[in-house]
Design a protein around this motif. Structure first.
Motif, PDB file in Angstrom:
ATOM      1  N   VAL A  82       2.684 -10.344  -0.967  1.00  0.00           N
ATOM      2  CA  VAL A  82       2.969  -9.201  -0.104  1.00  0.00           C
ATOM      3  C   VAL A  82       1.810  -8.220  -0.168  1.00  0.00           C
ATOM      4  O   VAL A  82       1.107  -8.131  -1.171  1.00  0.00           O
ATOM      5  CB  VAL A  82       4.296  -8.505  -0.490  1.00  0.00           C
ATOM      6  CG1 VAL A  82       5.468  -9.436  -0.264  1.00  0.00           C
ATOM      7  CG2 VAL A  82       4.277  -8.024  -1.920  1.00  0.00           C
ATOM      8  N   GLY A  83       1.599  -7.485   0.907  1.00  0.00           N
ATOM      9  CA  GLY A  83       0.505  -6.522   0.973  1.00  0.00           C
ATOM     10  C   GLY A  83       0.769  -5.284   0.139  1.00  0.00           C
ATOM     11  O   GLY A  83      -0.121  -4.755  -0.520  1.00  0.00           O
ATOM     12  N   ASN A  84       1.988  -4.805   0.147  1.00  0.00           N
ATOM     13  CA  ASN A  84       2.372  -3.620  -0.615  1.00  0.00           C
ATOM     14  C   ASN A  84       3.712  -3.889  -1.259  1.00  0.00           C
ATOM     15  O   ASN A  84       4.441  -4.788  -0.871  1.00  0.00           O
ATOM     16  CB  ASN A  84       2.499  -2.397   0.310  1.00  0.00           C
ATOM     17  CG  ASN A  84       1.173  -1.996   0.895  1.00  0.00           C
ATOM     18  OD1 ASN A  84       0.196  -1.854   0.183  1.00  0.00           O
ATOM     19  ND2 ASN A  84       1.134  -1.833   2.217  1.00  0.00           N
TER      20      ASN A  84
END
Length: 120
Positions: A82-84
């Motif tokens: 996941v990116g964040n």
């Protein structure tokens, strides 16, 4: 225990504590707990029984690590980056040495790592 979505709680056959800020009556084997986490874990560890299973996020784990109340970890790695998001472990916790007990790989790519805490 069923909820409004019709989803059955997977641990309904076990005595379960849900940490909450809002007092609610016990439903079957599910207790809604509003007290201090440390007090609950110490109480449960003093009772007869086999294991305490805790499912929670970084804040919960961090609090238990600070009090040296975790005996083992089962960490699941899901094959999605996941990116964040929330870190698995928060900063400000003590160093914890772990010893690998086992690994388990699942068909869809999920891997579980089972560790025991060695600096207890």
């Amino acid at each position: 225990m069923d909820n409004d979505s019709g989803y059955e709680f997977p641990h309904a056959d076990k005595h379960t504590f849900i940490l909450t800020r809002t007092a609610k009556p016990t439903i079957g084997k599910t207790t809604f707990y509003t007290g201090q986490l440390k007090d609950l874990i110490i109480k449960l560890k003093s009772e007869s029984g086999k294991n305490i299973f805790i499912d929670g996020g970084a804040e919960l784990v961090n609090e238990l690590l600070k009090e040296n109340l975790i005996d083992e970890f089962i960490i699941s790695l899901i094959p999605i980056l996941v990116g964040n998001g929330t870190k698995l472990f928060k900063d400000g916790r003590p160093e914890q040495k772990l010893e690998l007990i086992s690994t388990k790989q699942f068909e869809k790519g999920l891997v579980q790592l089972h560790y025991t805490c060695t600096n207890r």
